[in-house]
Scaffold this active site. Structure first.
Site, PDB file in Angstrom:
ATOM      1  CB  THR A  27      -0.876  -0.002   1.275  1.00  0.00           C
ATOM      2  OG1 THR A  27      -1.704  -1.162   1.247  1.00  0.00           O
ATOM      3  CG2 THR A  27      -1.766   1.236   1.351  1.00  0.00           C
ATOM      4  N   GLY A  95       2.609   4.234   7.623  1.00  0.00           N
ATOM      5  CA  GLY A  95       2.240   5.634   7.418  1.00  0.00           C
ATOM      6  C   GLY A  95       0.883   5.750   6.738  1.00  0.00           C
ATOM      7  CD  GLU A 102       1.434  -1.827   4.520  1.00  0.00           C
ATOM      8  OE1 GLU A 102       1.236  -1.034   3.594  1.00  0.00           O
ATOM      9  OE2 GLU A 102       2.035  -1.511   5.554  1.00  0.00           O
ATOM     10  CE  LYS A 120       9.439   7.353   2.122  1.00  0.00           C
ATOM     11  NZ  LYS A 120       8.444   6.425   1.674  1.00  0.00           N
TER      12      LYS A 120
END
Ligand code: 5RP
Length: 217
Positions: A27, A95, A102, A120
């Protein structure tokens, strides 16, 4: 290159790991790019297992069949983004609020390929507030326990997960022992999932960068 171009680059590089079958799909904005490029090779896969309602909708828009995880068993590949990764490919995720599904899809997959832009990658996890999904009645209880662990939990007000739960975003953590903290937070009554992916880290991290995609594994 702008952030979207870097995400696109990582998403395109992840296609090299797609080898037919049913793909686990995460996602977020980077995964949205992956879904868009996956559509170009959809004839080579059977379909996807999705980690959120949002990804399910996007997969279906592209005509990619979406399966229930219970119907397909183990997946060869899971592709997802992250909010932070360290060099050991331990991640902060959630987030976008999809951390529980997930983590389930990651656990069901033999290989986890994480895609992100190079911003990241961090030395120590924790600058990004750590998401924790909690059962609504346990919000205050869990928040007090998270304070005891040294964090500053902030309720993501107005947000409800796909599972009907709440999110606490924990600020001010310096996570030097991601595996230990994941175990500690998961053990708190009322916690559904913590967004630390350290017991099961990514296997491959593809970072979009101005110099081209960089792969860590
Ligand atoms: C959603 C996630 C995302 O993978 C994470 O938030 C990264 O998102 P983006 O690709 O938009 O930066 O964990 O729950």
């Amino acid at each position: 290159m702008n952030p979207d171009e870097l995400k696109r680059q990582a998403a395109e590089a992840a296609l090299a790991y797609v080898d037919g079958g049913v793909i686990g799909v995460g996602t977020g904005s980077t995964v949205n790019q992956f879904i868009d490029v996956l559509a170009g090779i959809k004839h080579r896969i059977e379909g996807a297992v999705s980690s959120s309602e949002a990804s399910t909708a996007r997969l279906k828009q592209h005509g990619i069949p979406v399966f229930d995880l219970n119907a397909v068993g183990e997946l060869a590949l899971y592709v997802d983004g992250a909010d932070e990764s360290n060099a050991r490919l331990e991640l902060i995720k959630g987030g976008g609020g999809a951390l529980t599904r997930e983590k389930i899809v990651a656990a069901a997959s033999r290989s986890f390929v994480c895609i992100a832009d190079e911003s990241k990658l961090v030395e120590v996890l924790g600058q990004f507030p750590l998401p924790v999904e909690v059962i609504p009645m346990a919000r205050s209880l869990v928040a007090r326990e998270l304070v005891r662990l040294g964090g500053t939990p902030v309720w993501r007000e107005g947000y409800v997960t796909d599972n009907g739960n709440l999110i606490l975003d924990v600020q001010n953590l310096v996570i030097t022992d991601p595996v230990g903290l994941e175990q500690q937070i998961n053990a708190l009554a009322g916690v559904v999932t913590v967004g630390l992916f350290a017991q099961r880290p990514a296997d491959v991290l593809i970072l979009g960068s101005a110099q081209g995609p960089r792969t860590l594994q």
